[in-house]
Design a protein around this motif. Structure first.
Motif: not given
Length: 84
Positions: A8-12, A25-36
């Motif tokens: 809800s606050d930190n979508f990946r 444990h959940v880590m990394g991924g791409s941020k909302e814009n899928r590039h960062t």
């Protein structure tokens, strides 16, 4: 409490996820814009598919974020390997 509350606050997109030492444990991924790339790392205690804590714990960030990470564990270590 839902284990999905983190989103809800930190979508990946495509975060590395691993159950290790009774914590999810959940880590990394791409941020909302899928590039960062995301470097953040969170964990929450779980048992029988349910969260035992109200909030996700902030853990040490991974040194190189992004999607498509391989995660492995030993008794003492959580190992995250660079992906794509």
């Amino acid at each position: 409490m839902s284990l999905l509350k983190i989103y809800s606050d930190n979508f990946r997109y495509a975060p590395a996820t691993q159950l290790w030492r009774e914590r999810l444990h959940v880590m990394g991924g791409s941020k909302e814009n899928r590039h960062t790339p995301g470097l953040e790392h969170w964990s929450i205690a779980v048992k029988d598919g349910k969260a035992l804590e109200e909030e996700w714990r902030t853990e040490v960030p991974i040194p190189r974020g992004g999607p498509h990470r391989f995660v492995s564990t030993t008794y003492l270590e959580l190992i995250v390997c660079h992906g794509k």
